[in-house]
Design a protein around this motif. Structure first.
Motif, PDB file in Angstrom:
ATOM      1  N   PHE B  44      51.235  70.472  65.303  1.00 38.22           N
ATOM      2  CA  PHE B  44      51.441  69.380  66.477  1.00 38.22           C
ATOM      3  C   PHE B  44      50.420  69.962  67.822  1.00 38.22           C
ATOM      4  O   PHE B  44      49.898  68.950  68.238  1.00 38.22           O
ATOM      5  CB  PHE B  44      52.826  69.867  66.867  1.00 38.22           C
ATOM      6  N   ILE B  45      50.074  71.142  68.011  1.00 42.61           N
ATOM      7  CA  ILE B  45      49.200  71.537  68.843  1.00 42.61           C
ATOM      8  C   ILE B  45      47.771  71.108  68.801  1.00 42.61           C
ATOM      9  O   ILE B  45      47.161  70.505  69.441  1.00 42.61           O
ATOM     10  CB  ILE B  45      49.449  73.209  69.373  1.00 42.61           C
ATOM     11  N   TRP B  46      47.424  71.501  67.347  1.00 40.44           N
ATOM     12  CA  TRP B  46      46.299  70.972  66.906  1.00 40.44           C
ATOM     13  C   TRP B  46      45.861  69.510  67.029  1.00 40.44           C
ATOM     14  O   TRP B  46      44.840  68.894  67.426  1.00 40.44           O
ATOM     15  CB  TRP B  46      46.033  71.613  65.437  1.00 40.44           C
ATOM     16  N   LEU B  49      45.407  68.292  70.500  1.00 35.88           N
ATOM     17  CA  LEU B  49      44.032  68.697  71.062  1.00 35.88           C
ATOM     18  C   LEU B  49      42.897  68.076  70.491  1.00 35.88           C
ATOM     19  O   LEU B  49      41.826  68.079  71.071  1.00 35.88           O
ATOM     20  CB  LEU B  49      43.791  70.385  70.871  1.00 35.88           C
TER      21      LEU B  49
END
Lengths: 147, 90
Positions: B44-46, B49
């Motif tokens: 999710f973070i990747w 970003l």
């Protein structure tokens, strides 16, 4: 075939990316705080949709147990909690410390990963651990995650 | 009704996760892909970003919306896991 091709680094690339590192630290801190206070944190889609715990299920609570000093409970819930704590600690240091100071640590980590395949071993271990719990101790595993 | 809606939302989340993980495999290699598969939060973070760069902004917006809906539904109906309590976190 050279070892460089055999064992590509993973953790070192995360350590080099300070933006990714800071988001990982922030998200992990938020997740651990939510878990500590018994609030719903990051939801696992696998367990919610299919009722099967994912390889990471239980890690947040195990990490909270570890921080509280309950090592036995932490390792019972998820054996990889100490590895996660160590990884998060290194990511936090590499995100907050000046770039020149952490360069040796990042280079050392990359070398270790390239020559030992440590990340691949740990990831494979995590998947094997999950499969073993899922196949051999399925009922106990689900009960543990439910608790 | 809420249970069915919840199941659809979670299946949507899994589909979004798989789509992001496929992008991770293509963009960053197998190890990152496996890590994304194991840890959905990392994917999710990747995904956010790198959403613009790899062209998955729509997927990420849908995934975020689905997570938001699932949280709201969780508060409203306490549905979520078949035979499990709604408080389960990874």
């Amino acid at each position: 075939m050279s070892r460089t091709i055999l064992f590509p680094p993973l953790f070192a690339t995360i350590l080099r990316d300070r933006k990714l590192g800071s988001f990982i630290c922030g998200a992990a801190l938020l997740q651990l705080l939510l878990t500590l206070f018994g609030l719903p944190g990051w939801p696992c889609p696998l367990i919610h949709a299919l009722g099967i715990p994912c390889p990471g299920c239980g890690l947040s609570r195990a990490t909270v147990f570890l921080f509280q000093g309950h090592v036995k409970e932490a390792v019972t819930l998820h054996a990889f909690a100490p590895v996660l704590v160590l990884a998060l600690g290194i990511i936090t240091v590499c995100t907050l410390a000046p770039r020149q100071r952490i360069e040796r640590l990042v280079t050392g980590t990359e070398t270790l990963e390239r020559y030992t395949g440590l990340t691949i071993i740990l990831l494979s271990g995590l998947i094997l651990y999950w499969l073993a719990r899922l196949m051999i101790l399925q009922a106990a595993f689900v009960r543990l995650i439910q608790s | 009704m809420l249970g069915i809606l919840g199941m659809v939302v979670w299946l949507g989340c899994i589909i979004c996760l798989i789509m992001v993980v496929i992008k991770m495999f293509q963009d960053k290699g197998a190890l990152h892909g496996i890590l994304g598969l194991i840890c959905g939060l990392y994917a999710f973070i990747w995904g956010w970003l790198n959403a613009d760069r790899v062209g998955i902004k729509n997927i990420m917006m849908i995934w975020s919306l689905l997570i938001l809906i699932s949280l709201v539904l969780g508060f409203v109906g306490g549905f979520s896991i078949p035979g499990m309590t709604p408080s389960t976190t990874p």
